[in-house]
Each structure stands twice: as structure tokens, then as C-alpha cells.
Design a protein around this motif. Sequence first.
Motif, PDB file in Angstrom:
ATOM      1  N   MET A 100       0.754  -1.313  -0.165  1.00 22.65           N
ATOM      2  CA  MET A 100      -0.024   0.003   0.158  1.00 22.65           C
ATOM      3  C   MET A 100       0.940   1.241  -0.027  1.00 22.65           C
ATOM      4  O   MET A 100       1.852   1.243   0.800  1.00 22.65           O
ATOM      5  N   ASP A 101       0.601   2.204  -1.044  1.00 22.74           N
ATOM      6  CA  ASP A 101       1.417   3.370  -0.727  1.00 22.74           C
ATOM      7  C   ASP A 101       1.049   4.586   0.013  1.00 22.74           C
ATOM      8  O   ASP A 101      -0.390   4.949  -0.086  1.00 22.74           O
ATOM      9  N   LEU A 102       1.696   4.652   1.125  1.00 24.59           N
ATOM     10  CA  LEU A 102       1.187   5.632   2.176  1.00 24.59           C
ATOM     11  C   LEU A 102       1.272   6.905   1.590  1.00 24.59           C
ATOM     12  O   LEU A 102       0.494   7.710   2.354  1.00 24.59           O
ATOM     13  N   PHE A 103       1.959   7.347   0.495  1.00 21.08           N
ATOM     14  CA  PHE A 103       1.998   8.513   0.190  1.00 21.08           C
ATOM     15  C   PHE A 103       0.665   9.162  -0.549  1.00 21.08           C
ATOM     16  O   PHE A 103       0.269  10.110  -0.889  1.00 21.08           O
ATOM     17  N   GLN A 104      -0.362   8.300  -0.763  1.00 20.48           N
ATOM     18  CA  GLN A 104      -1.748   8.567  -0.955  1.00 20.48           C
ATOM     19  C   GLN A 104      -2.396   9.369   0.002  1.00 20.48           C
ATOM     20  O   GLN A 104      -3.519  10.058  -0.082  1.00 20.48           O
ATOM     21  N   TYR A 105      -1.834   9.325   1.360  1.00 20.48           N
ATOM     22  CA  TYR A 105      -2.447  10.052   2.434  1.00 20.48           C
ATOM     23  C   TYR A 105      -1.848  11.557   2.660  1.00 20.48           C
ATOM     24  O   TYR A 105      -0.682  11.752   2.538  1.00 20.48           O
ATOM     25  N   ASP A 106      -2.491  12.421   2.942  1.00 23.01           N
ATOM     26  CA  ASP A 106      -2.147  13.696   3.216  1.00 23.01           C
ATOM     27  C   ASP A 106      -1.081  13.886   4.126  1.00 23.01           C
ATOM     28  O   ASP A 106      -0.323  14.752   4.222  1.00 23.01           O
ATOM     29  N   PHE A 107      -1.309  12.958   5.277  1.00 23.33           N
ATOM     30  CA  PHE A 107      -0.310  13.414   6.423  1.00 23.33           C
ATOM     31  C   PHE A 107       1.152  12.968   6.090  1.00 23.33           C
ATOM     32  O   PHE A 107       2.079  13.323   6.530  1.00 23.33           O
ATOM     33  N   MET A 108       1.155  12.108   5.027  1.00 21.51           N
ATOM     34  CA  MET A 108       2.593  11.573   4.597  1.00 21.51           C
ATOM     35  C   MET A 108       3.318  12.432   3.889  1.00 21.51           C
ATOM     36  O   MET A 108       4.493  12.985   3.765  1.00 21.51           O
ATOM     37  N   TRP A 109       2.345  13.384   2.872  1.00 26.37           N
ATOM     38  CA  TRP A 109       2.963  14.507   2.134  1.00 26.37           C
ATOM     39  C   TRP A 109       3.196  15.748   3.158  1.00 26.37           C
ATOM     40  O   TRP A 109       4.305  16.295   2.781  1.00 26.37           O
ATOM     41  N   ARG A 110       2.624  16.003   4.133  1.00 28.79           N
ATOM     42  CA  ARG A 110       2.878  16.919   5.146  1.00 28.79           C
ATOM     43  C   ARG A 110       4.253  16.585   5.718  1.00 28.79           C
ATOM     44  O   ARG A 110       5.272  17.445   6.128  1.00 28.79           O
ATOM     45  N   ALA A 111       4.370  15.119   6.310  1.00 33.12           N
ATOM     46  CA  ALA A 111       5.645  14.874   6.742  1.00 33.12           C
ATOM     47  C   ALA A 111       6.767  14.991   5.935  1.00 33.12           C
ATOM     48  O   ALA A 111       7.886  15.544   6.347  1.00 33.12           O
ATOM     49  N   LEU A 112       6.669  14.787   4.746  1.00 36.94           N
ATOM     50  CA  LEU A 112       7.854  14.752   3.662  1.00 36.94           C
ATOM     51  C   LEU A 112       8.054  16.220   3.203  1.00 36.94           C
ATOM     52  O   LEU A 112       9.230  16.686   3.273  1.00 36.94           O
ATOM     53  N   LEU A 113       7.110  17.151   3.369  1.00 34.71           N
ATOM     54  CA  LEU A 113       7.481  18.630   2.995  1.00 34.71           C
ATOM     55  C   LEU A 113       8.098  19.183   4.267  1.00 34.71           C
ATOM     56  O   LEU A 113       9.026  19.974   4.183  1.00 34.71           O
ATOM     57  N   GLY A 114       7.520  18.712   5.363  1.00 38.27           N
ATOM     58  CA  GLY A 114       8.168  19.307   6.555  1.00 38.27           C
ATOM     59  C   GLY A 114       9.578  18.818   6.772  1.00 38.27           C
ATOM     60  O   GLY A 114      10.488  19.514   7.088  1.00 38.27           O
ATOM     61  N   ALA A 115      10.044  17.548   6.465  1.00 33.06           N
ATOM     62  CA  ALA A 115      11.310  17.205   6.654  1.00 33.06           C
ATOM     63  C   ALA A 115      12.199  17.791   5.569  1.00 33.06           C
ATOM     64  O   ALA A 115      13.222  17.949   5.644  1.00 33.06           O
ATOM     65  N   LEU A 116      11.865  18.106   4.394  1.00 27.39           N
ATOM     66  CA  LEU A 116      12.481  18.811   3.363  1.00 27.39           C
ATOM     67  C   LEU A 116      12.733  19.887   3.723  1.00 27.39           C
ATOM     68  O   LEU A 116      14.029  20.561   3.695  1.00 27.39           O
ATOM     69  N   VAL A 117      11.885  20.963   4.193  1.00 18.35           N
ATOM     70  CA  VAL A 117      12.331  22.205   4.731  1.00 18.35           C
ATOM     71  C   VAL A 117      13.258  22.237   5.989  1.00 18.35           C
ATOM     72  O   VAL A 117      14.249  22.890   5.680  1.00 18.35           O
ATOM     73  N   ILE A 118      13.311  21.372   6.673  1.00 17.70           N
ATOM     74  CA  ILE A 118      14.297  21.171   7.844  1.00 17.70           C
ATOM     75  C   ILE A 118      15.628  20.517   7.269  1.00 17.70           C
ATOM     76  O   ILE A 118      16.840  20.923   7.653  1.00 17.70           O
ATOM     77  N   GLY A 119      15.436  19.830   6.471  1.00 15.79           N
ATOM     78  CA  GLY A 119      16.763  19.044   5.978  1.00 15.79           C
ATOM     79  C   GLY A 119      17.245  20.242   4.987  1.00 15.79           C
ATOM     80  O   GLY A 119      18.647  20.094   5.042  1.00 15.79           O
ATOM     81  N   LEU A 120      16.798  21.329   4.604  1.00 14.37           N
ATOM     82  CA  LEU A 120      17.534  22.419   4.194  1.00 14.37           C
ATOM     83  C   LEU A 120      18.036  23.421   5.104  1.00 14.37           C
ATOM     84  O   LEU A 120      19.366  23.745   4.975  1.00 14.37           O
ATOM     85  N   ALA A 121      17.319  23.845   6.130  1.00 12.14           N
ATOM     86  CA  ALA A 121      17.506  24.736   6.886  1.00 12.14           C
ATOM     87  C   ALA A 121      18.562  24.454   7.982  1.00 12.14           C
ATOM     88  O   ALA A 121      19.358  25.123   8.227  1.00 12.14           O
ATOM     89  N   ALA A 122      18.455  23.114   8.493  1.00 10.61           N
ATOM     90  CA  ALA A 122      19.254  22.585   9.539  1.00 10.61           C
ATOM     91  C   ALA A 122      21.086  22.634   9.120  1.00 10.61           C
ATOM     92  O   ALA A 122      21.730  23.020   9.759  1.00 10.61           O
ATOM     93  N   PRO A 123      21.311  22.286   7.816  1.00 11.82           N
ATOM     94  CA  PRO A 123      22.658  22.378   7.635  1.00 11.82           C
ATOM     95  C   PRO A 123      22.956  23.705   7.006  1.00 11.82           C
ATOM     96  O   PRO A 123      24.140  24.216   7.316  1.00 11.82           O
ATOM     97  N   ALA A 124      22.277  24.532   6.560  1.00 10.22           N
ATOM     98  CA  ALA A 124      22.509  25.882   6.303  1.00 10.22           C
ATOM     99  C   ALA A 124      22.982  26.648   7.617  1.00 10.22           C
ATOM    100  O   ALA A 124      23.589  27.662   7.214  1.00 10.22           O
ATOM    101  N   LEU A 125      22.445  26.258   8.891  1.00 12.02           N
ATOM    102  CA  LEU A 125      22.751  26.986   9.905  1.00 12.02           C
ATOM    103  C   LEU A 125      24.055  26.063  10.509  1.00 12.02           C
ATOM    104  O   LEU A 125      25.018  26.743  11.232  1.00 12.02           O
ATOM    105  N   GLY A 126      23.999  24.807  10.510  1.00 14.92           N
ATOM    106  CA  GLY A 126      24.786  24.058  11.025  1.00 14.92           C
ATOM    107  C   GLY A 126      26.325  24.257  10.302  1.00 14.92           C
ATOM    108  O   GLY A 126      27.338  24.064  11.128  1.00 14.92           O
TER     109      GLY A 126
END
Length: 288
Positions: free
Chosen positions: A1-27
Motif C-alpha cells: 500500500m502506498d502511504l503517500f496517498q494520504y495527506d499526512f505523509m505528504w505533510r511529513a515529507l514537505l516538513g522534513a524537506l524544509v528542515i533538511g535544507l534549513a538545518a545544514p544551512a545553520l549547522g
Amino acid sequence: MDLFQYDFMWRALLGALVIGLAAPALGIYLVQRRLALIGDGIGHVALTGVGAGLLLNRSPVLVAVVAATLGAITIELVRARGRTSGDLALALLFYGGIAGGVMLVGLSDASSANLNAYLFGSLTTTSAADLTTIAVLGATIGVIMLALRPALFAVCHDEEYARVSGLPVRALNLLLAVTTAVTVTIAMRAVGVLLISALMVVPVATAQQVTRGFRSTMTAAMALGLFAAGAGVWVAASADTAPGASVVLLAIASFLVVAVGAAAWRVLRRRATPTTTTDHEPHEVVLR
């Protein structure tokens, strides 16, 4: 079953991508200042804020932002003015933060599941409002780190030279402290307060294996953080693992692969480079 058919997984992915960019930029600035572990210390202070929020029936994230910001400013002032060394100040922040957090959480009626969500992350519970907050704060951090890169690099590389050059050193140091606190707090959703320092530091350490200049290192670190965040969420969805741990383990795996590859490349280059032979036989010395 593809979990990315659910909205909460897309929110999780987008949130992780934003943090994945911001954290090293500061780090990268924290690594330059040899404060790679400050994320851990501030994360433990944020845990105290979470405990206070649970105890007072207030928003744990909002109280954590306030607590982490105050803790970051305090450690910067102690480092700049006091006689306490940076390492000792971090240790005090580290132990005091976790002790206060454990005590306050114990006094509240929060369950261990609620506490684990802040300790190790809970991306799949990210709401639309949480995603908006993460996106706005993450974008703000990224813009600040990129726009002020020359000034921040000067302060982190040589504080005395930056002060002589007329830069507002104290204000820039406090800005780094506050943005670190905000980054730790918004990343609680992605990897948790116990793992956020890894997302700040590991992509930077990986990029340093193959880059030379500060700008190229920063760009590569942000790309690696983006990869680790996105791939980590995908692995978590596919293998039913914790998203935060998956993100951090992929970042560490990337570091190991790049480090081994870079070492192998250096060995191959040395072997491919022709060596200059030196004649070690004695020569006749002619005196004129």
C-alpha cells in the motif's frame, strides 16, 4: 500500500524537506565555530520548555521556543562575557536542560508516548498548521543564513578580525543563537530534540570531505540534508520505521559512503601521479 496517498505523509515529507535544507544551512556556521554540539544542549533546554508547557497546559512547542531561545542567548552571553569556557557552558546547559525537562514532565500528566514524540520526532502527526509554521520559520532561517553569509562567516572564522572590520559581532552571535534555538524547536517534529544536532552537523561533515570553499560546502551540505530528509521519510514509510531515526541514519550512511569514496579517490590519484625519481648515488663535488 502506498502511504503517500494520504495527506499526512505528504505533510511529513514537505516538513522534513524544509528542515533538511534549513538545518545544514545553520549547522555550517556552528561547525565553523566548533560548536557542533550546541544543538544538543539547546535541545535539552527545549525539552524543559516542553515539560513546562505540558505542566501548565500550554502549547509545548510555543513554550519550547521561548525556553530554547532564552537558553541560547544565555549560553552566548556566558561564552562572550563570563569566565566559563564554551564547553563547560554547553555542559551546564545540557545537563540542566534534560534534568529540568524530566522533572517537569514527571510532574505533569503527560504519557510517555507524548514525551517520545518530542524526544525522537513525530513527523506523521504534522498538521497543516504545523507545516505552515515549519515552512515559514525554515524559509526565514534559510534566507538569513544565505543573505548574511559573508558577515556570519567572518564572525565564525575570526571574531577579532570581524570586530576590527566594524561588524556587529555581538548582534550576529546572538542572531546565530536565536536561529539555532528556532531550528531545534521546529525540528522536534522531524527528528526530535535528541537527534536534531545530527541533521545540523552530519551533512556539513559529509560535504567537507569533497569540497574546499565555504560556499560550495554550504551548498553541498544543504543538498545532502535535503536528500537525507526526503529519503529518510520514504524509508520510514516503506519499512515502517521511525522517520527521525531513518533520516539521521541515512545522513550518517551518506557520510560513510562519501568518506570512503573520497579516501579511495585520493589513493588512486596518488598512484596515478608519476613520481619523480631521485638519484641517490654519490656525486663528485668540484670545488672552484
